[in-house]
Design a protein around this motif. Structure first.
Motif, PDB file in Angstrom:
ATOM      1  N   ASP A 139       0.831  -1.200   0.000  1.00  0.00           N
ATOM      2  CA  ASP A 139       0.000   0.000   0.000  1.00  0.00           C
ATOM      3  C   ASP A 139       0.866   1.251   0.000  1.00  0.00           C
ATOM      4  N   ILE A 140       0.380   2.273  -0.712  1.00  0.00           N
ATOM      5  CA  ILE A 140       1.035   3.581  -0.704  1.00  0.00           C
ATOM      6  C   ILE A 140       0.016   4.646  -0.338  1.00  0.00           C
ATOM      7  N   GLU A 141       0.536   5.771   0.093  1.00  0.00           N
ATOM      8  CA  GLU A 141      -0.299   6.924   0.418  1.00  0.00           C
ATOM      9  C   GLU A 141       0.306   8.160  -0.214  1.00  0.00           C
ATOM     10  N   LYS A 142      -0.532   8.964  -0.852  1.00  0.00           N
ATOM     11  CA  LYS A 142      -0.043  10.233  -1.396  1.00  0.00           C
ATOM     12  C   LYS A 142       0.100  11.213  -0.244  1.00  0.00           C
ATOM     13  N   VAL A 143       1.288  11.794  -0.101  1.00  0.00           N
ATOM     14  CA  VAL A 143       1.551  12.740   0.973  1.00  0.00           C
ATOM     15  C   VAL A 143       1.032  14.119   0.583  1.00  0.00           C
ATOM     16  N   GLN A 160       5.043   1.072   2.257  1.00  0.00           N
ATOM     17  CA  GLN A 160       5.763   0.129   3.114  1.00  0.00           C
ATOM     18  C   GLN A 160       5.378  -1.297   2.770  1.00  0.00           C
ATOM     19  N   THR A 161       6.337  -2.201   2.965  1.00  0.00           N
ATOM     20  CA  THR A 161       6.078  -3.620   2.790  1.00  0.00           C
ATOM     21  C   THR A 161       7.030  -4.405   3.668  1.00  0.00           C
ATOM     22  N   SER A 162       6.767  -5.680   3.809  1.00  0.00           N
ATOM     23  CA  SER A 162       7.633  -6.573   4.562  1.00  0.00           C
ATOM     24  C   SER A 162       7.962  -7.760   3.666  1.00  0.00           C
TER      25      SER A 162
END
Length: 192
Positions: A139-143, A160-162
């Motif tokens: 998942d990403i989020e636009k800042v 972020q990812t694992s």
């Protein structure tokens, strides 16, 4: 009639130029140090060990009007790993971990980006590390986005990812609490 053709030509030019403004290619601003590839992994299950890759480059395309057509590509210099400890970094660059002599680059290239709303999306693509390629999603989020003080236009995202170390051929025994590493990509792109 001539006036009508002139007005239509001007309207067409405005529509074309406004579409060009929306659709854009961006270069990740690594020169200004406004982008980061960070990682963390548990140390014996008692604390977190943090680090980053100091050298990387990338680009992406983003159009708020057609966000699902976005793409991103990142290339990381694995020898630039920095955990704030020279001896540990030397070990991380070696055969037990990143094997940077044989695999000097890690790469990520998206195959799809699906936005669930204006500011959040799921990115899927191929991540290659230590000579092994796997498809991952995160998942990403636009800042935010907008004009900068130097006459340019910028947009920023964080994701972020694992990943499991063994999935990338890293089987050095760090203990049961340290089988995965968390990766964070924080980028600010400058529209070209």
């Amino acid at each position: 009639m001539k006036k009508l053709f002139t007005q239509l030509a001007v309207a067409g030019a405005l529509i074309t130029s406004s579409h060009a403004v929306n659709a854009a290619d961006y270069v990740i601003d690594t020169q200004g140090a406004h982008a980061f590839v960070n990682f963390k992994i548990k140390h014996l299950g008692y604390s977190w060990l943090y680090g980053r890759f100091n050298t990387f480059k990338g680009e992406f395309s983003y159009d708020a009007a057609n966000a699902d057509a976005s793409k991103i590509s990142v290339v990381i210099d694995t020898a630039s790993i920095d955990s704030n400890h020279a001896e540990r970094d030397k070990h991380l660059r070696g055969d037990d971990f990143l094997n940077v002599k044989e695999h000097p680059k890690a790469t990520f290239t998206s195959s799809s980006i699906k936005f669930s709303d204006a500011d959040t999306a799921t990115v899927t693509g191929d991540f290659t590390l230590n000579g092994v390629s796997k498809t991952i999603s995160f998942d990403i989020e636009k800042v935010g986005e907008g004009d900068d003080p130097w006459g340019g236009y910028r947009v920023g995202f964080v994701g972020q990812t694992s990943i499991a170390l063994k999935d990338y051929g890293i089987d050095y025994d760090l203990g049961p609490a340290s089988t995965h590493v968390d990766l964070e990509l924080s980028i600010e792109g400058i529209r070209q």
